[in-house]
Motif scaffolding. Structure first.
Motif, PDB file in Angstrom:
ATOM      1  N   ILE A  21      32.275   6.117 -41.057  1.00 51.23           N
ATOM      2  CA  ILE A  21      32.829   6.658 -39.815  1.00 51.23           C
ATOM      3  C   ILE A  21      32.350   8.088 -39.591  1.00 51.23           C
ATOM      4  N   ALA A  22      32.269   8.868 -40.666  1.00 53.31           N
ATOM      5  CA  ALA A  22      31.777  10.237 -40.541  1.00 53.31           C
ATOM      6  C   ALA A  22      30.330  10.259 -40.079  1.00 53.31           C
ATOM      7  N   VAL A  23      29.499   9.404 -40.667  1.00 50.89           N
ATOM      8  CA  VAL A  23      28.087   9.350 -40.264  1.00 50.89           C
ATOM      9  C   VAL A  23      27.971   8.983 -38.795  1.00 50.89           C
ATOM     10  N   GLN A  24      28.704   7.955 -38.379  1.00 49.60           N
ATOM     11  CA  GLN A  24      28.627   7.535 -36.980  1.00 49.60           C
ATOM     12  C   GLN A  24      29.099   8.648 -36.043  1.00 49.60           C
ATOM     13  N   THR A  25      30.181   9.322 -36.394  1.00 55.78           N
ATOM     14  CA  THR A  25      30.714  10.395 -35.561  1.00 55.78           C
ATOM     15  C   THR A  25      29.730  11.548 -35.440  1.00 55.78           C
ATOM     16  N   LEU A  26      29.110  11.914 -36.541  1.00 61.03           N
ATOM     17  CA  LEU A  26      28.157  13.014 -36.538  1.00 61.03           C
ATOM     18  C   LEU A  26      26.893  12.654 -35.774  1.00 61.03           C
ATOM     19  N   VAL A  27      26.424  11.425 -35.932  1.00 68.66           N
ATOM     20  CA  VAL A  27      25.265  10.960 -35.165  1.00 68.66           C
ATOM     21  C   VAL A  27      25.580  10.982 -33.674  1.00 68.66           C
ATOM     22  N   ASP A  28      26.779  10.500 -33.328  1.00 68.32           N
ATOM     23  CA  ASP A  28      27.193  10.498 -31.919  1.00 68.32           C
ATOM     24  C   ASP A  28      27.243  11.915 -31.350  1.00 68.32           C
ATOM     25  N   ALA A  29      27.530  12.898 -32.220  1.00 65.39           N
ATOM     26  CA  ALA A  29      27.601  14.290 -31.778  1.00 65.39           C
ATOM     27  C   ALA A  29      26.227  14.941 -31.709  1.00 65.39           C
ATOM     28  N   GLY A  30      25.188  14.200 -32.097  1.00 60.36           N
ATOM     29  CA  GLY A  30      23.830  14.700 -31.981  1.00 60.36           C
ATOM     30  C   GLY A  30      23.238  15.301 -33.226  1.00 60.36           C
ATOM     31  N   ALA A  31      23.962  15.242 -34.352  1.00 62.20           N
ATOM     32  CA  ALA A  31      23.461  15.831 -35.593  1.00 62.20           C
ATOM     33  C   ALA A  31      22.396  14.939 -36.224  1.00 62.20           C
ATOM     34  N   PHE A  32      21.499  15.570 -36.956  1.00 65.05           N
ATOM     35  CA  PHE A  32      20.605  14.846 -37.854  1.00 65.05           C
ATOM     36  C   PHE A  32      21.367  14.671 -39.155  1.00 65.05           C
ATOM     37  N   GLU A  69      22.637  16.265 -62.160  1.00 65.82           N
ATOM     38  CA  GLU A  69      22.306  17.591 -61.621  1.00 65.82           C
ATOM     39  C   GLU A  69      20.855  17.673 -61.164  1.00 65.82           C
ATOM     40  N   GLN A  70      19.933  17.188 -61.989  1.00 69.84           N
ATOM     41  CA  GLN A  70      18.517  17.263 -61.629  1.00 69.84           C
ATOM     42  C   GLN A  70      18.207  16.441 -60.393  1.00 69.84           C
ATOM     43  N   ALA A  71      18.856  15.290 -60.264  1.00 73.14           N
ATOM     44  CA  ALA A  71      18.622  14.442 -59.100  1.00 73.14           C
ATOM     45  C   ALA A  71      19.095  15.123 -57.825  1.00 73.14           C
ATOM     46  N   VAL A  72      20.247  15.795 -57.888  1.00 65.42           N
ATOM     47  CA  VAL A  72      20.789  16.461 -56.705  1.00 65.42           C
ATOM     48  C   VAL A  72      19.916  17.649 -56.298  1.00 65.42           C
ATOM     49  N   PHE A  73      19.527  18.454 -57.265  1.00 68.46           N
ATOM     50  CA  PHE A  73      18.660  19.581 -56.935  1.00 68.46           C
ATOM     51  C   PHE A  73      17.282  19.096 -56.483  1.00 68.46           C
ATOM     52  N   GLY A  74      16.847  17.966 -57.022  1.00 68.95           N
ATOM     53  CA  GLY A  74      15.593  17.374 -56.565  1.00 68.95           C
ATOM     54  C   GLY A  74      15.682  16.929 -55.118  1.00 68.95           C
ATOM     55  N   LEU A  75      16.826  16.360 -54.735  1.00 73.70           N
ATOM     56  CA  LEU A  75      17.032  15.958 -53.349  1.00 73.70           C
ATOM     57  C   LEU A  75      16.979  17.178 -52.432  1.00 73.70           C
ATOM     58  N   ALA A  76      17.618  18.259 -52.826  1.00 74.66           N
ATOM     59  CA  ALA A  76      17.606  19.475 -52.010  1.00 74.66           C
ATOM     60  C   ALA A  76      16.192  20.000 -51.829  1.00 74.66           C
ATOM     61  N   GLU A  77      15.419  20.008 -52.898  1.00 78.02           N
ATOM     62  CA  GLU A  77      14.050  20.493 -52.807  1.00 78.02           C
ATOM     63  C   GLU A  77      13.195  19.567 -51.945  1.00 78.02           C
ATOM     64  N   ARG A  78      13.424  18.281 -52.060  1.00 77.42           N
ATOM     65  CA  ARG A  78      12.669  17.319 -51.257  1.00 77.42           C
ATOM     66  C   ARG A  78      12.951  17.502 -49.771  1.00 77.42           C
ATOM     67  N   LEU A  79      14.208  17.723 -49.435  1.00 75.41           N
ATOM     68  CA  LEU A  79      14.561  17.943 -48.035  1.00 75.41           C
ATOM     69  C   LEU A  79      13.945  19.236 -47.515  1.00 75.41           C
ATOM     70  N   ARG A  80      13.990  20.278 -48.320  1.00 82.57           N
ATOM     71  CA  ARG A  80      13.384  21.545 -47.888  1.00 82.57           C
ATOM     72  C   ARG A  80      11.880  21.396 -47.729  1.00 82.57           C
ATOM     73  N   GLY A  81      11.274  20.569 -48.575  1.00 82.04           N
ATOM     74  CA  GLY A  81       9.845  20.313 -48.448  1.00 82.04           C
ATOM     75  C   GLY A  81       9.488  19.626 -47.147  1.00 82.04           C
ATOM     76  N   ASP A  82      10.455  18.924 -46.585  1.00 83.42           N
ATOM     77  CA  ASP A  82      10.277  18.288 -45.269  1.00 83.42           C
ATOM     78  C   ASP A  82      10.782  19.187 -44.146  1.00 83.42           C
ATOM     79  N   ASP A  83      10.976  20.481 -44.460  1.00 83.34           N
ATOM     80  CA  ASP A  83      11.485  21.465 -43.491  1.00 83.34           C
ATOM     81  C   ASP A  83      12.877  21.097 -42.977  1.00 83.34           C
ATOM     82  N   THR A  84      13.675  20.494 -43.850  1.00 79.64           N
ATOM     83  CA  THR A  84      15.056  20.145 -43.498  1.00 79.64           C
ATOM     84  C   THR A  84      16.001  21.081 -44.224  1.00 79.64           C
ATOM     85  N   ARG A  85      16.740  21.856 -43.453  1.00 78.01           N
ATOM     86  CA  ARG A  85      17.741  22.768 -44.001  1.00 78.01           C
ATOM     87  C   ARG A  85      19.116  22.297 -43.574  1.00 78.01           C
TER      88      ARG A  85
END
Length: 229
Positions: A21-32, A69-85
């Protein structure tokens, strides 16, 4: 409805009922939206349920073990590598185990419940710089009214939730200190939502989380919002 166009929001624990429900609500509000879950099969099912046709807002799923921990920090770095903040983070990792009075508060149950705190620690640290750098960073978690009135049969649960709330208050202090040190207005906020039971309040939670962007960070940082009232 809050307009979140241009915002990137990560939902941790996105495959739960409240997560969907949160994902749908946020998408409906225009968020990525970056919908994060542990089980790729459940993420695939989530992808089939979310309708983004009205807004056209893009969103993605990410499989990640938030206890790693490594997986989570890896996800953050991967998103930043795609210019996603990330501008927002909704933490929905949790669960309930309890009953049996104080004698029933087993170590096994405590370790299970502790996983939600571990995940919160990981994601909040991994995306702390993103939230501080955003012109409107928002971090929120779901806690329980039992923190204020714990029962013997829910001692494990209340203890973990209390520790999670303490962690969120520390994050809030970090947001405030960073703003003061930079001589900037406070732009990031750490918020705790309390419920007696989340079932039936999923849409309320999603709406109240999205509405945090309609409120000045200084007015909501380090606050506890009771959704049952």
């Amino acid at each position: 409805m809050t307009d979140l166009t241009g915002r990137t929001v990560l939902v941790a624990g996105a495959t739960s009922a409240s997560g969907r429900i949160a994902v749908q609500t946020l998408v409906d509000a225009g968020a990525f939206v970056v919908a994060v879950g542990h089980d790729p099969v459940k993420l695939e099912a989530l992808a089939e349920q979310i309708d983004a046709t009205d807004t056209g807002a893009p969103w993605v799923t990410e499989a990640c073990d938030l206890a790693d921990e490594q997986a989570v920090f890896g996800l953050a770095e991967r998103l930043r590598g795609d210019d996603t903040r990330v501008d927002g983070l909704l933490h929905l990792v949790g669960g309930w185990r309890g009953g049996g009075g104080l004698a029933g508060q087993t170590d096994e149950d405590f370790r299970f419940l502790e996983g939600s705190l571990t995940a919160l620690r990981h994601v909040s640290r991994a995306f702390d710089d993103d939230l501080k750098a955003s012109d409107a960073g928002r971090l929120a978690m779901v806690s329980s009214v039992s923190v204020a009135r714990p029962l013997a049969g829910g001692a494990n649960y209340a203890a973990v939730k209390a520790a999670s709330e303490a962690w969120m208050r520390a994050v809030a202090q970090g947001f405030a200190k960073a703003a003061r040190d930079a001589d900037h207005p406070l732009a990031a906020a750490s918020v705790v939502f309390r419920v007696k039971a989340l079932q039936g309040l999923e849409q309320t939670l999603a709406d109240r989380f999205a509405a945090l962007w309609d409120t000045d960070a200084a007015d909501v940082n380090d606050t506890v919002i009771d959704l049952t009232t």
